[in-house]
Scaffold this motif. Structure first.
Motif, PDB file in Angstrom:
ATOM      1  N   GLN A 376      45.193  22.275  17.964  1.00  0.00           N
ATOM      2  CA  GLN A 376      44.951  23.672  18.302  1.00  0.00           C
ATOM      3  C   GLN A 376      43.867  24.297  17.426  1.00  0.00           C
ATOM      4  N   ILE A 377      43.518  23.585  16.350  1.00  0.00           N
ATOM      5  CA  ILE A 377      42.507  24.098  15.439  1.00  0.00           C
ATOM      6  C   ILE A 377      41.177  24.318  16.154  1.00  0.00           C
ATOM      7  N   LYS A 378      40.882  23.510  17.168  1.00  0.00           N
ATOM      8  CA  LYS A 378      39.608  23.671  17.881  1.00  0.00           C
ATOM      9  C   LYS A 378      39.530  25.034  18.566  1.00  0.00           C
ATOM     10  N   GLU A 379      40.608  25.435  19.225  1.00  0.00           N
ATOM     11  CA  GLU A 379      40.604  26.734  19.900  1.00  0.00           C
ATOM     12  C   GLU A 379      40.581  27.881  18.898  1.00  0.00           C
ATOM     13  N   ILE A 380      41.291  27.693  17.772  1.00  0.00           N
ATOM     14  CA  ILE A 380      41.256  28.722  16.724  1.00  0.00           C
ATOM     15  C   ILE A 380      39.832  28.865  16.194  1.00  0.00           C
ATOM     16  N   ASP A 381      39.203  27.724  15.909  1.00  0.00           N
ATOM     17  CA  ASP A 381      37.816  27.743  15.429  1.00  0.00           C
ATOM     18  C   ASP A 381      36.905  28.483  16.404  1.00  0.00           C
ATOM     19  N   GLN A 382      37.096  28.226  17.680  1.00  0.00           N
ATOM     20  CA  GLN A 382      36.233  28.840  18.689  1.00  0.00           C
ATOM     21  C   GLN A 382      36.393  30.362  18.695  1.00  0.00           C
ATOM     22  N   GLN A 383      37.637  30.825  18.524  1.00  0.00           N
ATOM     23  CA  GLN A 383      37.850  32.277  18.476  1.00  0.00           C
ATOM     24  C   GLN A 383      37.220  32.877  17.228  1.00  0.00           C
ATOM     25  N   ILE A 384      37.420  32.222  16.071  1.00  0.00           N
ATOM     26  CA  ILE A 384      36.847  32.737  14.826  1.00  0.00           C
ATOM     27  C   ILE A 384      35.328  32.678  14.868  1.00  0.00           C
ATOM     28  N   LEU A 385      34.787  31.594  15.420  1.00  0.00           N
ATOM     29  CA  LEU A 385      33.340  31.449  15.512  1.00  0.00           C
ATOM     30  C   LEU A 385      32.739  32.606  16.310  1.00  0.00           C
ATOM     31  N   GLU A 386      33.304  32.882  17.472  1.00  0.00           N
ATOM     32  CA  GLU A 386      32.747  33.954  18.289  1.00  0.00           C
ATOM     33  C   GLU A 386      32.943  35.320  17.637  1.00  0.00           C
ATOM     34  N   LYS A 387      34.129  35.568  17.066  1.00  0.00           N
ATOM     35  CA  LYS A 387      34.382  36.872  16.453  1.00  0.00           C
ATOM     36  C   LYS A 387      33.505  37.086  15.220  1.00  0.00           C
ATOM     37  N   ALA A 388      33.288  36.018  14.440  1.00  0.00           N
ATOM     38  CA  ALA A 388      32.445  36.147  13.247  1.00  0.00           C
ATOM     39  C   ALA A 388      30.982  36.380  13.645  1.00  0.00           C
ATOM     40  N   ILE A 389      30.509  35.673  14.651  1.00  0.00           N
ATOM     41  CA  ILE A 389      29.129  35.863  15.118  1.00  0.00           C
ATOM     42  C   ILE A 389      28.962  37.266  15.712  1.00  0.00           C
ATOM     43  N   ALA A 390      29.976  37.699  16.475  1.00  0.00           N
ATOM     44  CA  ALA A 390      29.926  39.047  17.050  1.00  0.00           C
ATOM     45  C   ALA A 390      29.889  40.102  15.944  1.00  0.00           C
ATOM     46  N   GLN A 391      30.661  39.871  14.860  1.00  0.00           N
ATOM     47  CA  GLN A 391      30.679  40.821  13.746  1.00  0.00           C
ATOM     48  C   GLN A 391      29.337  40.824  13.012  1.00  0.00           C
ATOM     49  N   ARG A 392      28.762  39.632  12.860  1.00  0.00           N
ATOM     50  CA  ARG A 392      27.445  39.567  12.206  1.00  0.00           C
ATOM     51  C   ARG A 392      26.402  40.314  13.039  1.00  0.00           C
ATOM     52  N   ALA A 393      26.493  40.212  14.376  1.00  0.00           N
ATOM     53  CA  ALA A 393      25.564  40.940  15.247  1.00  0.00           C
ATOM     54  C   ALA A 393      25.769  42.440  15.117  1.00  0.00           C
ATOM     55  N   GLU A 394      27.019  42.864  14.985  1.00  0.00           N
ATOM     56  CA  GLU A 394      27.293  44.301  14.819  1.00  0.00           C
ATOM     57  C   GLU A 394      26.735  44.803  13.498  1.00  0.00           C
ATOM     58  N   TRP A 395      26.910  43.991  12.424  1.00  0.00           N
ATOM     59  CA  TRP A 395      26.368  44.388  11.128  1.00  0.00           C
ATOM     60  C   TRP A 395      24.846  44.465  11.154  1.00  0.00           C
ATOM     61  N   ALA A 396      24.235  43.646  11.994  1.00  0.00           N
ATOM     62  CA  ALA A 396      22.772  43.659  12.081  1.00  0.00           C
ATOM     63  C   ALA A 396      22.261  45.029  12.510  1.00  0.00           C
ATOM     64  N   GLN A 397      23.095  45.780  13.214  1.00  0.00           N
ATOM     65  CA  GLN A 397      22.707  47.117  13.667  1.00  0.00           C
ATOM     66  C   GLN A 397      23.000  48.179  12.616  1.00  0.00           C
ATOM     67  N   SER A 398      23.686  47.773  11.526  1.00  0.00           N
ATOM     68  CA  SER A 398      24.082  48.738  10.498  1.00  0.00           C
ATOM     69  C   SER A 398      23.042  48.793   9.392  1.00  0.00           C
ATOM     70  N   GLU A 399      22.873  49.936   8.864  1.00  0.00           N
ATOM     71  CA  GLU A 399      21.932  50.106   7.744  1.00  0.00           C
ATOM     72  C   GLU A 399      22.499  49.442   6.494  1.00  0.00           C
ATOM     73  N   GLY A 400      21.651  48.790   5.736  1.00  0.00           N
ATOM     74  CA  GLY A 400      22.063  48.191   4.470  1.00  0.00           C
ATOM     75  C   GLY A 400      22.365  46.711   4.532  1.00  0.00           C
ATOM     76  N   ILE A 401      22.663  46.177   5.717  1.00  0.00           N
ATOM     77  CA  ILE A 401      22.912  44.737   5.858  1.00  0.00           C
ATOM     78  C   ILE A 401      21.571  44.059   6.103  1.00  0.00           C
TER      79      ILE A 401
END
Length: 569
Positions: A376-401
């Motif tokens: 099940q680790i593969k599916e967990i990884d996939q969720q974390i991978l997408e959520k972490a990338i999505a969060q990094r994209a959101e931070w890219a729009q924030s000032e200071g990052i």
């Protein structure tokens, strides 16, 4: 034809003998008057048994049923039987036939032709019955024994254990169940072929038979798995049997001119006063065997309540993980990574947490081991991978990052055995419009050896994509130096175990420094994890580790808390 005439009436015996002489049968007649004499006569003639018994139903010491019962049970041989009686009784005739007689004759109706016909038909009927009985025995043997090894199969094993359990309740004795599984048998099958594997199983069965006592039950459950029921010995006997099994496998087994070294893992469940439910007993022994395999193989292990609790936890957590994946309850927490020279935050590692619907936030120590075991680790990884990338994209729009702020994400080496993994990473990068170089994928080094060639292929594809690759827990595995030169990675993460005692131990300092120097000599960036105090941080500065992370700077934070920490740092 040898014939035994059993009748206490001398006149009746003389009449039967006259009828036999008038028939065309060549008969050698022995006469007795009682049931006991009949049994003695049959016992005396065991090697040259009678072809036929003419048995009067009513004898002075026992009736014909009692004689027939003891004869048909094989205690004194086996032969065809014709009942003789002076009374006409249809019910009695049916009972005689049901008990194994071949015919039932009224004395007053017997003629030479009738008697000859009855004898001939009885003998033929008896031969047919013997053939049917032999066929039944053969079918029973086929139904109860493994066709490859000749051992009991699972069905017969279960039936005999039930009988043993009934006896144990009456007289009391101990019972032990052992499960044995050959280590690396699949490799033998794949390398030398199934014919060789089958021959090996036969030889293994022979060695196990020499180890077991006559009263023990030995079974092939299927494949390369065997079961042994140890009956009637004191507690601890199973330990001796297990050791004898390992001793028997010390010498190689020769199969088709091949010398095969056999190793096995054994699970043991002992029972004394408790009731034996075979299904539960097999589960307990199987848990112990699984533990023996996971602990390094070629050993035995006893069942314990701790193993039971661990198995129940595994089942429960696996089920909950399945539901959590559906509900997307796995989320990333972020631990900052610090540049040792500038002291600035230059990235973060995304660490998995479980936002349980009822229990709240759960750390990885509570579920990652089970997720890895179950896949099940593969599916967990996939969720974390997408959520972490999505969060990094959101931070890219924030000032200071900063635009080069890197997000590091752990992935199981299972992904490196999946040719579609690179395509999924590429799809996520495209979806969230990120520069691939801000994504760092971390792989534990010891996991890479399972399918190293495929791992190299996937890593090369990720490199071409522009993603950064890191080896996590560097120094704790057994493949680092021999495999590292073949991997196109950019970063080495030195495991926390190498920095714990650097403030007090010169040996630890030298080892820590050596790992950093090794990585840097290969032009790799060094990240030290687990930095928890100023002394450890100063050692990282002294030995020129480029990046550090740990509780000295911050514990892992959720996305909102991390953003606030970044701004105020």
């Amino acid at each position: 034809m040898k014939l035994l005439l059993v009748d206490d009436d001398q006149v009746d015996r003389m009449s039967i003998k006259r009828l036999l002489k008038k028939s065309k049968l060549d008969v050698d007649i022995t006469e007795v008057e009682t049931g006991l004499e009949a049994l003695r006569a049959i016992e005396t003639e065991q090697d040259h048994q009678y072809d036929l018994v003419l048995l009067d139903y009513q004898l002075p010491d026992m009736n014909g049923f009692e004689v027939l019962k003891r004869t048909s049970n094989g205690l004194f041989g086996a032969t065809a039987v014709i009942f003789l009686t002076g009374q006409e009784d249809e019910e009695l005739a049916s009972r005689c036939l049901e008990h194994g007689a071949q015919d039932f004759l009224l004395k007053k109706e017997i003629t030479p032709a009738h008697l000859q016909k009855a004898i001939t038909h009885s003998r033929l009927r008896y031969e047919n019955e013997k053939q049917l009985d032999n066929s039944r025995k053969l079918m029973q043997d086929l139904a109860e024994h493994d066709q490859l090894t000749g051992l009991l199969n699972r069905y017969a094993f279960e039936q005999q254990i039930k009988e043993t359990e009934a006896l144990r309740k009456r007289i009391g004795f101990t019972f032990g169940l052992m499960l044995l599984d050959l280590d690396n048998f699949k490799w033998i099958n794949d390398t030398y072929g199934h014919d060789c594997g089958d021959e090996l199983l036969k030889r293994v069965a022979e060695r196990l038979e020499h180890v077991c006592r006559e009263q023990d039950l030995l079974c092939r459950l299927g494949g390369d798995e065997f079961a042994i029921a140890l009956v009637g010995k004191a507690r601890g006997y199973s330990h001796k049997v297990a050791q004898r099994i390992f001793d028997s496998f010390k010498s190689p087994i020769y199969v088709n001119e091949l010398s095969v070294n056999v190793e096995c893992s054994i699970g043991i469940a002992d029972f004394e006063n408790d009731y034996i439910n075979l299904t539960d007993a097999l589960k307990k022994a199987d848990l112990a065997m699984y533990h023996a395999k996971s602990s390094g193989k070629n050993q035995f292990h006893y069942f314990s309540e701790e193993l039971q609790q661990a198995a129940e936890r595994r089942i429960s957590v696996e089920s909950e993980i399945r539901q959590a994946l559906t509900n997307r309850e796995f989320i990333p927490y972020f631990q900052p990574q610090i540049d040792t020279e500038t002291k600035k935050i230059i990235g973060a590692e995304a660490l998995v947490r479980w936002q349980h619907s009822e229990q709240g936030l759960i750390g990885p120590g509570e579920f990652l081991d089970i997720a890895e075991e179950t896949g099940q680790i593969k599916e967990i990884d996939q969720q974390i991978l997408e959520k972490a990338i999505a969060q990094r994209a959101e931070w890219a729009q924030s000032e200071g990052i900063k635009s080069d702020f890197r997000i590091a994400i752990n992935i199981s080496a299972r992904h490196l055995r999946d040719e579609s993994f690179t395509a999924r990473v590429k799809s996520l990068i495209s979806k969230y419009q990120l520069d691939p170089s801000v994504i760092e994928l971390e792989i534990v080094e010891s996991e890479l050896v399972n399918d190293f060639e495929m791992a190299v292929k996937v890593i090369d594809e990720l490199n071409e994509l522009g993603v950064i690759l890191a080896i996590d827990d560097f120094g704790t595995g057994y493949s680092s130096l021999s495999y590292l030169k073949h991997l196109k990675v950019h970063t080495l993460k030195v495991d926390r175990s190498f920095i714990i005692d650097v403030a007090t131990s010169n040996i630890d300092c030298n080892l820590f420094k050596g790992l950093i120097n090794l990585g840097q000599s290969m032009k790799l960036q060094i990240v030290v994890e687990g930095v928890e105090n100023i002394e450890q941080f100063e050692k990282c500065e002294l030995y020129h580790a480029e990046i550090v992370q740990g509780f000295y700077f911050s514990k892992p934070l959720d996305a909102k808390a991390f953003r606030e920490f970044y701004r105020s740092y």
